[in-house]
Design an enzyme around this catalytic site. Structure first.
Site, mmCIF file in Angstrom:
data_model
loop_
_atom_site.group_PDB
_atom_site.id
_atom_site.type_symbol
_atom_site.label_atom_id
_atom_site.label_comp_id
_atom_site.label_asym_id
_atom_site.label_seq_id
_atom_site.Cartn_x
_atom_site.Cartn_y
_atom_site.Cartn_z
ATOM 1 N N GLU A 1 -10.170 11.836 28.138
ATOM 2 C CA GLU A 1 -8.822 12.383 27.979
ATOM 3 C C GLU A 1 -8.109 12.434 29.334
ATOM 4 O O GLU A 1 -7.275 13.293 29.598
ATOM 5 C CB GLU A 1 -8.905 13.767 27.324
ATOM 6 C CG GLU A 1 -9.514 13.699 25.921
ATOM 7 C CD GLU A 1 -9.739 15.049 25.267
ATOM 8 O OE1 GLU A 1 -9.251 16.062 25.789
ATOM 9 O OE2 GLU A 1 -10.426 15.090 24.222
ATOM 10 N N HIS A 61 -5.471 18.735 26.450
ATOM 11 C CA HIS A 61 -6.437 17.817 25.858
ATOM 12 C C HIS A 61 -5.649 16.756 25.079
ATOM 13 O O HIS A 61 -4.422 16.778 25.033
ATOM 14 C CB HIS A 61 -7.378 18.563 24.911
ATOM 15 C CG HIS A 61 -8.379 19.434 25.608
ATOM 16 N ND1 HIS A 61 -9.717 19.126 25.692
ATOM 17 C CD2 HIS A 61 -8.240 20.615 26.253
ATOM 18 C CE1 HIS A 61 -10.352 20.068 26.361
ATOM 19 N NE2 HIS A 61 -9.472 20.999 26.713
ATOM 20 N N HIS A 98 -12.300 16.861 29.285
ATOM 21 C CA HIS A 98 -13.020 15.779 28.619
ATOM 22 C C HIS A 98 -12.720 14.453 29.297
ATOM 23 O O HIS A 98 -11.558 14.125 29.559
ATOM 24 C CB HIS A 98 -12.641 15.728 27.141
ATOM 25 C CG HIS A 98 -13.221 16.849 26.345
ATOM 26 N ND1 HIS A 98 -12.567 17.450 25.287
ATOM 27 C CD2 HIS A 98 -14.417 17.495 26.462
ATOM 28 C CE1 HIS A 98 -13.334 18.407 24.787
ATOM 29 N NE2 HIS A 98 -14.457 18.447 25.477
ATOM 30 N N GLU A 155 -3.235 19.886 22.361
ATOM 31 C CA GLU A 155 -3.725 18.544 22.026
ATOM 32 C C GLU A 155 -2.535 17.588 22.079
ATOM 33 O O GLU A 155 -1.785 17.435 21.123
ATOM 34 C CB GLU A 155 -4.384 18.544 20.649
ATOM 35 C CG GLU A 155 -5.614 19.436 20.551
ATOM 36 C CD GLU A 155 -6.836 18.838 21.225
ATOM 37 O OE1 GLU A 155 -6.778 17.676 21.684
ATOM 38 O OE2 GLU A 155 -7.867 19.540 21.301
#
Length: 295
Positions: free
Chosen positions: A65, A204, A62, A263
């Site tokens: 990110e 991420h 992404h 994450e």
């Protein structure tokens, strides 16, 4: 220091400069182009180690990110430095594992999220339209064609497309016209199929969580490894439902081996560059645990 920039983010040119620096410092690190982005930027894989247990880590699926690319580059530098210094643990990992890292999967999107449009690319007018007319692209997650690369893989792609309900290109959540329609996703799938990775980790942001399952396709020991990764980092292992078409989903379904989405950090994306040291202190032991673990 890896990751220094006057721009408040880890952009592609800085990443390329850091790759060159890493290769000059540590000749035993190898670099390969495993594909190209829409705009022709190389997707660079860095290889460290000569062991029989290959492990893959990636970052910046992404665009906003991008901090994950800086985290992976710092990890590679630390690991290579420890091996060059003759540290026993690093030497053992070097002989037992081979780390393949693709720190920046979405270089076009990363640069767009940091710099915005240039005014000279054919896509610029279209990008502004897809972005609701705004010249701010800090919330952009997709690639340069407005496709979310982590909704591109053939593991429940149709279900994810319907769940997202996004009909066309934009900053996030558009799954594309079909699985693997984008060159970055195609490159990552081909690369992954070319090497029998034991484990993969996709970095991420954000939330301090570890996603480890996919529709019971994961191997029996995946939950145990997720618990160990959580213990190492302080992050929470989470068993997801209603999530499809991600890279780790496809890896788990295709190969029945452990795959994880991590994450990293906490806050609102894009996380500030100043968070790198604190997040790295959490992520480094997690990545080391993944490399040390034996099935």
């Amino acid at each position: 220091m890896y990751g220094y920039s006057r721009v408040p983010g880890y952009h592609f040119s800085l990443f390329r400069a850091d790759c060159d620096l890493l290769l000059r410092k540590y000749p035993f690190v190898r670099a390969y182009a495993v594909g190209c982005s829409v705009l022709g930027k190389p997707l660079i894989a860095l290889r460290l180690g000569e062991g029989g247990r290959p492990i893959h880590m990636n970052g910046s699926f992404h665009a906003n990110e991008w901090i994950t690319s800086a985290l992976l580059m710092r990890f590679l530098d630390d690991l290579a430095g420890s091996y060059a210094a003759g540290e026993a643990g690093a030497a053992r990992l070097y002989k037992e594992t081979t780390l393949w890292a693709v720190p920046m999967v979405n270089p076009d999107g990363v640069d767009l999220s940091l710099f915005g449009t240039t005014g000279i690319l054919p896509l610029d007018r279209q990008l502004l339209e897809w972005n609701g007319g705004s010249g701010r692209f800090d919330q952009w997650k997709a690639n340069i064609r407005g496709v979310d690369l982590n909704d591109q893989f053939p593991a429940g792609w149709e279900e994810e497309r319907l769940r997202r309900g996004v009909a066309g290109p934009g900053p996030r959540d558009y799954a594309g016209i079909c699985p693997l329609s984008e060159p970055e996703a195609q490159a990552m799938a081909s690369f992954t199929m070319s090497i029998p990775f034991d484990t993969v980790i996709a970095l991420h942001t954000q939330g301090k969580e570890i996603y480890w399952n996919y529709k019971e396709y994961e191997p029996a020991d995946a939950e145990e490894l997720a618990a160990r990764l959580g213990q190492a980092s302080g992050y929470k292992p989470v068993k997801l439902t209603d999530s499809d078409a991600g890279y780790k989903d496809w890896f788990i379904k295709r190969f029945r081996r452990p795959g994880f989405t991590v994450e990293a950090g906490e806050g609102v994306n894009p996380l500030p560059y100043s968070d790198v040291p604190a997040i790295y202190a959490e992520v480094k032991p997690l990545l080391l645990e993944a490399m040390q673990w034996r099935r």
